[in-house]
Enzyme design. Structure first.
Site, mmCIF file in Angstrom:
data_model
loop_
_atom_site.group_PDB
_atom_site.id
_atom_site.type_symbol
_atom_site.label_atom_id
_atom_site.label_comp_id
_atom_site.label_asym_id
_atom_site.label_seq_id
_atom_site.Cartn_x
_atom_site.Cartn_y
_atom_site.Cartn_z
ATOM 1 N N GLU A 91 0.864 -1.179 0.000
ATOM 2 C CA GLU A 91 0.000 0.000 0.000
ATOM 3 C C GLU A 91 0.893 1.219 0.000
ATOM 4 O O GLU A 91 1.877 1.253 0.741
ATOM 5 C CB GLU A 91 -0.782 0.010 1.298
ATOM 6 C CG GLU A 91 -2.269 0.033 1.147
ATOM 7 C CD GLU A 91 -2.904 -0.110 2.507
ATOM 8 O OE1 GLU A 91 -3.675 -1.048 2.683
ATOM 9 O OE2 GLU A 91 -2.603 0.717 3.404
ATOM 10 N N TYR A 103 8.083 0.872 -6.978
ATOM 11 C CA TYR A 103 7.254 -0.334 -6.993
ATOM 12 C C TYR A 103 6.872 -0.726 -8.425
ATOM 13 O O TYR A 103 6.858 -1.909 -8.773
ATOM 14 C CB TYR A 103 5.984 -0.117 -6.156
ATOM 15 C CG TYR A 103 6.256 0.231 -4.707
ATOM 16 C CD1 TYR A 103 7.367 -0.267 -4.039
ATOM 17 C CD2 TYR A 103 5.397 1.065 -3.997
ATOM 18 C CE1 TYR A 103 7.611 0.054 -2.710
ATOM 19 C CE2 TYR A 103 5.638 1.382 -2.667
ATOM 20 C CZ TYR A 103 6.760 0.877 -2.034
ATOM 21 O OH TYR A 103 6.999 1.191 -0.725
HETATM 22 C C1 LIG Z 1 10.915 4.973 -1.505
HETATM 23 C C2 LIG Z 1 12.369 4.774 -1.072
HETATM 24 C C3 LIG Z 1 12.455 3.523 -0.182
HETATM 25 C C4 LIG Z 1 13.214 4.572 -2.333
HETATM 26 O O1 LIG Z 1 14.549 4.269 -1.919
HETATM 27 P P1 LIG Z 1 15.811 4.827 -2.739
HETATM 28 O O2 LIG Z 1 17.007 4.107 -2.229
HETATM 29 O O3 LIG Z 1 15.838 6.293 -2.698
HETATM 30 O O4 LIG Z 1 15.449 4.345 -4.223
HETATM 31 P P2 LIG Z 1 16.486 3.945 -5.376
HETATM 32 O O5 LIG Z 1 17.630 4.894 -5.388
HETATM 33 O O6 LIG Z 1 16.782 2.485 -5.256
HETATM 34 O O7 LIG Z 1 15.605 4.201 -6.671
HETATM 35 C C5 LIG Z 1 14.924 3.126 -7.276
HETATM 36 C C6 LIG Z 1 13.831 3.673 -8.158
HETATM 37 O O8 LIG Z 1 12.865 4.362 -7.356
HETATM 38 C C7 LIG Z 1 12.358 5.485 -8.081
HETATM 39 N N1 LIG Z 1 12.758 6.701 -7.391
HETATM 40 C C8 LIG Z 1 13.603 6.821 -6.339
HETATM 41 N N2 LIG Z 1 13.678 8.103 -5.936
HETATM 42 C C9 LIG Z 1 12.863 8.806 -6.758
HETATM 43 C C10 LIG Z 1 12.473 10.181 -6.838
HETATM 44 N N3 LIG Z 1 12.953 11.100 -5.997
HETATM 45 N N4 LIG Z 1 11.573 10.536 -7.790
HETATM 46 C C11 LIG Z 1 11.057 9.627 -8.634
HETATM 47 N N5 LIG Z 1 11.388 8.303 -8.603
HETATM 48 C C12 LIG Z 1 12.272 7.913 -7.679
HETATM 49 C C13 LIG Z 1 12.960 5.403 -9.457
HETATM 50 O O9 LIG Z 1 12.117 4.568 -10.248
HETATM 51 C C14 LIG Z 1 14.266 4.684 -9.175
HETATM 52 O O10 LIG Z 1 14.773 4.030 -10.296
HETATM 53 P P3 LIG Z 1 15.824 4.771 -11.257
HETATM 54 O O11 LIG Z 1 16.958 5.214 -10.366
HETATM 55 O O12 LIG Z 1 16.206 3.702 -12.224
HETATM 56 O O13 LIG Z 1 15.081 5.923 -11.854
HETATM 57 C C15 LIG Z 1 12.932 6.026 -0.331
HETATM 58 O O14 LIG Z 1 12.674 7.151 -1.141
HETATM 59 C C16 LIG Z 1 12.329 6.272 1.037
HETATM 60 O O15 LIG Z 1 12.794 5.728 2.047
HETATM 61 N N6 LIG Z 1 11.282 7.115 1.107
HETATM 62 C C17 LIG Z 1 10.680 7.499 2.378
HETATM 63 C C18 LIG Z 1 9.892 6.357 2.973
HETATM 64 C C19 LIG Z 1 8.810 5.890 2.029
HETATM 65 O O16 LIG Z 1 8.109 6.672 1.427
HETATM 66 N N7 LIG Z 1 8.681 4.538 1.939
HETATM 67 C C20 LIG Z 1 7.649 3.923 1.115
HETATM 68 C C21 LIG Z 1 6.339 3.952 1.822
HETATM 69 S S1 LIG Z 1 5.089 3.031 0.943
#
Ligand SMILES: CC(C)(COP(=O)(O)OP(=O)(O)OC[C@H]1O[C@@H](n2cnc3c(N)ncnc32)[C@H](O)[C@@H]1OP(=O)(O)O)[C@@H](O)C(=O)NCCC(=O)NCCS
Length: 136
Positions: A91, A103
């Protein structure tokens, strides 16, 4: 990773939702159906029951976001449940663009919507998007 470390990362990563406490993480991890996949700067918490896996939360410390760690965590937990689970669910808030993109890139598609599900301070509640991935 300890429950306390999880709570620190969770509180830093989630700015618009209530952070989960170390006690809450410890209680979740006491459940034999729940496990964590972790990297030094982030973790995913997953529950697997009767062939269905559910991502409970995922968080990467803001200082280390955008470096591929979230994707590594997704691959880690999905690979772990694949031998025993046929589908996975999660979710996500409809305004969480980074998570929705992550996702979708990991094979999840929208399976439903809960309207006005996540409360927001001084703003209207945000829809929850239910997502599903086939692990077959
Ligand atoms: C969501 C989260 C876990 C992603 O982790 P991350 O280590 O930053 O992500 P990654 O660097 O592995 O990125 C993987 C993919 O996510 C997407 N992504 C990551 N950051 C993004 C941003 N700022 N904007 C758009 N897409 C993004 C992209 O598809 C990316 O792939 P790409 O690099 O090939 O474009 C992180 O942003 C986070 O902890 N957010 C706060 C907590 C949260 O919202 N958790 C999810 C709740 S449901």
């Amino acid at each position: 990773m300890t429950p306390l470390h999880m709570a620190h990362i969770h509180a830093a990563a989630f700015t618009s939702a209530r952070p989960w406490s170390a006690d809450e993480f410890a209680a979740l991890l006491d459940n034999p159906h729940v496990f964590a996949s972790s990297q030094p700067q982030g973790f995913a918490l997953v529950r697997e029951v009767a062939g269905e896996a559910e991502l409970l939360t995922i968080a990467v410390h803001p200082d280390h976001q955008g470096q591929g760690i979230g994707r590594v965590l997704m691959v880690q937990w999905m690979d772990r449940v694949r031998p025993t689970a046929s589908e996975a669910f999660l979710e996500v808030a409809a305004d969480n663009a980074p998570a929705l993109a992550l996702y979708t890139a990991c094979g999840f598609g929208q399976a439903g919507l809960r309207a006005a599900y996540y409360p927001r301070a001084n703003a209207p509640a945000v829809d929850a998007v239910l997502m599903r991935a086939s692990l077959g």
